[in-house]
Design an enzyme around this catalytic site. Structure first.
Site, PDB file in Angstrom:
ATOM      1  CB  SER A  62      -0.812  -0.167   1.373  1.00 12.93           C
ATOM      2  OG  SER A  62      -1.638  -1.462   1.549  1.00 12.93           O
TER       3      SER A  62
HETATM    4  N1  SAM Z   1      -0.561  -4.089   3.533  1.00 16.42           N
HETATM    5  C1  SAM Z   1       0.468  -5.035   2.940  1.00 16.42           C
HETATM    6  C2  SAM Z   1       1.661  -4.158   2.561  1.00 16.42           C
HETATM    7  O1  SAM Z   1       2.335  -3.448   3.859  1.00 16.42           O
HETATM    8  O2  SAM Z   1       2.068  -5.292   1.720  1.00 16.42           O
HETATM    9  C3  SAM Z   1      -0.375  -4.584   1.492  1.00 16.42           C
HETATM   10  C4  SAM Z   1      -1.776  -5.820   0.643  1.00 16.42           C
HETATM   11  S1  SAM Z   1      -2.475  -5.359   0.019  1.00 16.42           S
HETATM   12  C5  SAM Z   1      -3.153  -4.069  -0.667  1.00 16.42           C
HETATM   13  C6  SAM Z   1      -3.633  -6.109   0.173  1.00 16.42           C
HETATM   14  C7  SAM Z   1      -3.806  -7.773   0.214  1.00 16.42           C
HETATM   15  O3  SAM Z   1      -5.182  -8.723   0.847  1.00 16.42           O
HETATM   16  C8  SAM Z   1      -3.609  -8.725  -0.882  1.00 16.42           C
HETATM   17  O4  SAM Z   1      -2.041  -9.104  -0.623  1.00 16.42           O
HETATM   18  C9  SAM Z   1      -4.459  -9.524  -0.799  1.00 16.42           C
HETATM   19  O5  SAM Z   1      -3.784 -10.996  -1.734  1.00 16.42           O
HETATM   20  C10 SAM Z   1      -4.861  -9.946   0.318  1.00 16.42           C
HETATM   21  N2  SAM Z   1      -5.893  -9.895   0.043  1.00 16.42           N
HETATM   22  C11 SAM Z   1      -7.219 -10.533  -0.360  1.00 16.42           C
HETATM   23  N3  SAM Z   1      -8.182 -11.084   0.403  1.00 16.42           N
HETATM   24  C12 SAM Z   1      -7.635 -11.148   1.247  1.00 16.42           C
HETATM   25  C13 SAM Z   1      -8.562 -11.927   2.128  1.00 16.42           C
HETATM   26  N4  SAM Z   1      -9.276 -12.163   2.590  1.00 16.42           N
HETATM   27  N5  SAM Z   1      -8.004 -12.459   3.120  1.00 16.42           N
HETATM   28  C14 SAM Z   1      -6.663 -12.215   3.699  1.00 16.42           C
HETATM   29  N6  SAM Z   1      -5.694 -11.432   2.568  1.00 16.42           N
HETATM   30  C15 SAM Z   1      -6.167 -11.136   1.171  1.00 16.42           C
END
Ligand code: SAM
Length: 663
Positions: A62
């Site tokens: 993000s």
């Molecule tokens: N906070 C992260 C970082 O600092 O790198 C960025 C995260 S990214 C914007 C969102 C993440 O949410 C993705 O890696 C995606 O695979 C994950 N995601 C989406 N749905 C999810 C779920 N139900 N459970 C766990 N992870 C999930």
């Protein structure tokens, strides 16, 4: 090797603290965690840029500001136990681990979890537990949590996550019925059964995929919003009721309706194209009113700084500059070389004649495209005040000489041919000049501001042209951040409580967080930065039209043509305004809740720039936006005409360039 420590400090100061994140624990944690360790190899140089970056599995790390904002609103304390859903690269979890007692982080992609585990281990962050799974189902064994942060957007708040909050716990989650377009929600658990919800504004996250999120194939359970209707009255009817009709443009009462913005520090006036006569004339009338009656002394425009300086000298009755190049020679010349703008400059000069020099309103350029003009201006200044320093500056800027005429090729050359980057040289030059502020500014503070701003511009433009090669949000963000910082510098230089009018395209002045720019492309803009910096003291006023003609080109560097503007799209805000039947108006929907609610769901809005392609209008010029969030008010002209361009290609051959002195 780049100085990541410095880049991190700069990121925290400029992207985070300056945008209003104040919690010292959050700022300190961001200062500690090496973000370059969390991006894919090859992307380290961009780790501190103001946007998300790819991390594999089609996911992103993000934007730093978003990480900071979410952690701040979650009000993390050292004793807290935190759950993160969507751990991705592990960066946000790492930042939170520097504040809270323990962090539990779930990610659905096993490969990302493996990589994140390795990073956290390498850094010795032992209070983070990571696992693969569907985070919408929570982490029952470790619940309850003092805070839960969800880094992906779902169609609703997952009930399981609400249940896993401790009493007093905070859940931060993007929620929206459109994928990649959500509002950030804060849910606070007040008791066993009571929760409080707060809306924190528009955001764009990747989808939350899971049992209580979206299905894998992207299906959604969207409720059917009926566009255009509210409680039996049509939206055009409601707009007609709320619209305040404007007089003819040459009526001297035109600016009166804008007196309500007299107390703001910055009034930003947009335009829906770069070649519409009515937009220039309306902005002129409003600006002259604010200058004459309400003490505004800065007009800052989407124009190149060194070129605008010529106009500034003219309107403030200061001696003309002797620069080799006449101003506004660069495409698109008609943006400032047009009869409407020259008429404005002449009226501003007349008005300024009545005031003493300190009270005179200046004209300043916020943009960074004329790098060669800025280099020439710095050298000209130093030649006058400090010839020895001018010699050093010539050497430093010499690095950029091969690209001065065609700076857009600089980024590619640096990357592919291994040319030396000029970054260090131009930054050193900027620093050297600013360090002499006390000495130089004593001679003439206006000229010092001009030179300092030119030196800043060269440094920003060097980076801009280098990263432009990659495309994407970063170069846009650098440009708009430079524009905003220039505005801040001018406000500061003109003294405390200086008030400014800003002229720039709607895409720069309408808050990017509520358009596709912010929600899909992680772009920010001047309007957003002004709101974040000045709060209610900023007024963001958009402009729009239904049809008519516009001055624009077919492609970049192409000839200007007068083109017919197609009637507005049936699903657009413009069509609602057209259908209301009032030919010219000011609309401020803030006081009318029903109207605001009717307009708030995103719909199409038209953006015409220096290029207009009517044949592919829908794809090329329309984007989704939420107009009442993007702007504080909207100015409408149902039918509009192209500006009257004045050259230089429109001048008779052999006639001397007198711009902006005569029509
Ligand atoms: N906070 C992260 C970082 O600092 O790198 C960025 C995260 S990214 C914007 C969102 C993440 O949410 C993705 O890696 C995606 O695979 C994950 N995601 C989406 N749905 C999810 C779920 N139900 N459970 C766990 N992870 C999930």
């Amino acid at each position: 090797m780049p100085d990541y420590g410095r880049a991190r400090e700069r990121m925290v100061d400029i992207q985070i603290a300056r945008r209003g994140v104040r919690d010292p624990r959050v700022l300190e944690a961001l200062r500690q965690v090496p973000r370059e360790e969390f991006v894919d190899p090859g992307f380290e140089e961009f780790a501190y840029d103001d946007g998300p970056l790819p991390i594999g599995a089609n996911q992103t790390i993000s934007q730093p500001y978003m990480v900071a904002l979410m952690i701040e609103v979650a009000e993390l304390k050292p004793s807290d136990r935190v759950l993160e859903v969507g751990a991705g690269s592990g960066y946000a979890a790492a930042v939170m681990s520097r504040i809270a007692a323990r962090v539990y982080a779930i990610e659905r992609h096993a490969a990302l979890v493996d990589a994140a585990k390795r990073r956290l281990e390498k850094l010795g962050y032992t209070n983070v537990e990571l696992r693969v799974g569907d985070g919408t189902r929570g982490w029952p064994e470790a619940a309850p949590f003092d805070a839960i942060l969800v880094a992906a957007g779902g169609p609703e708040v997952p009930p399981t996550l609400k249940e896993e909050l401790a009493i007093g716990g905070r859940l931060i989650i993007p929620v929206g019925l459109q994928q990649f377009h959500q509002t950030l929600r804060k849910v606070t658990r007040l008791s066993e059964t009571e929760y409080e919800e707060e809306d924190l504004g528009g955001v764009a996250f990747v989808p939350l995929i899971g049992e209580q999120g979206w299905a894998e194939d992207g299906r959604r359970s969207a409720s059917n919003h009926v566009p255009g209707r509210s409680r039996g009255r049509t939206l055009p009817d409601m707009i007609a009721d709320a619209a305040e009709p404007l007089p003819e443009l040459d009526d001297c009462a035109f600016g009166d309706l804008f007196d309500r913005y007299a107390g703001r520090r910055v009034v930003l006036l947009g335009e829906a194209s770069h070649g519409t006569s009515e937009f220039y004339r309306a902005r002129a009338a409003i600006t002259l009113r604010l200058v004459e009656e309400h003490g505004f002394t800065v007009v800052a425009a989407e124009a190149d700084w060194p070129d605008a300086a010529t106009v500034d000298r003219y309107v403030r009755l200061r001696p003309a500059l002797t620069r080799p190049e006449p101003p506004f020679q660069r495409f698109p010349t008609w943006m400032w070389r047009n009869a409407e703008f020259v008429a404005f400059a002449n009226r501003l000069r007349l008005l300024n004649e009545q005031f003493d020099p300190k009270r005179r309103a200046g004209f300043y350029g916020l943009d960074l495209y004329n790098m060669s003009g800025s280099i020439a201006a710095v050298l000209e200044y130093l030649d006058k005040v400090d010839p020895e320093a001018a010699g050093v500056a010539r050497q430093r800027y010499g690095c950029l000489t091969p690209w001065q005429k065609e700076p857009s090729t600089y980024g590619r050359a640096v990357l592919t041919a291994g040319y030396r980057k000029c970054e260090q040289a131009v930054i050193e030059q900027c620093r050297a000049l600013l360090q002499k502020q006390l000495e130089y500014a004593q001679l003439d503070s206006d000229s010092f501001l001009d030179a300092a701003q030119n030196a800043r511009l060269v440094a920003a433009a060097e980076r801009y042209y280098r990263i432009m090669y990659y495309g994407g949000a970063e170069s846009w963000n650098l440009r708009d951040t430079h524009m905003f910082e220039t505005l801040e510098n001018v406000l500061e230089a003109r003294g405390p409580r200086t008030k400014a009018v800003v002229w720039a395209h709607n895409s720069h002045i309408g808050d990017a967080r509520y358009t596709e720019m912010g929600t899909v492309r992680a772009e920010l803009n001047v309007g957003q930065l002004c709101r974040e910096r000045f709060g209610d003291e900023a007024a963001l006023i958009g402009f729009g039209t239904h049809t008519g003609t516009v001055a624009a080109a077919d492609d970049w560097d192409g000839d200007m043509k007068v083109k017919r503007v197609r009637a507005s799209h049936r699903d657009s805000y413009e069509r609602l305004c057209h259908d209301c039947g009032v030919p010219r108006f000011l609309l401020d929907p803030s006081g009318d809740e029903a109207l605001r609610n009717g307009l708030v769901e995103p719909r199409l809005e038209r953006f015409i720039g220096v290029i207009y392609l009517p044949e592919t209008e829908l794809q090329s010029h329309y984007a989704q936006a939420s107009l009442p969030r993007q702007f504080d008010a909207f100015v409408w002209f149902d039918e509009t005409q192209a500006v009257t361009a004045l050259g230089p290609q429109h001048a008779k051959p052999g006639t001397p360039d007198t711009y902006p002195f005569a029509l």
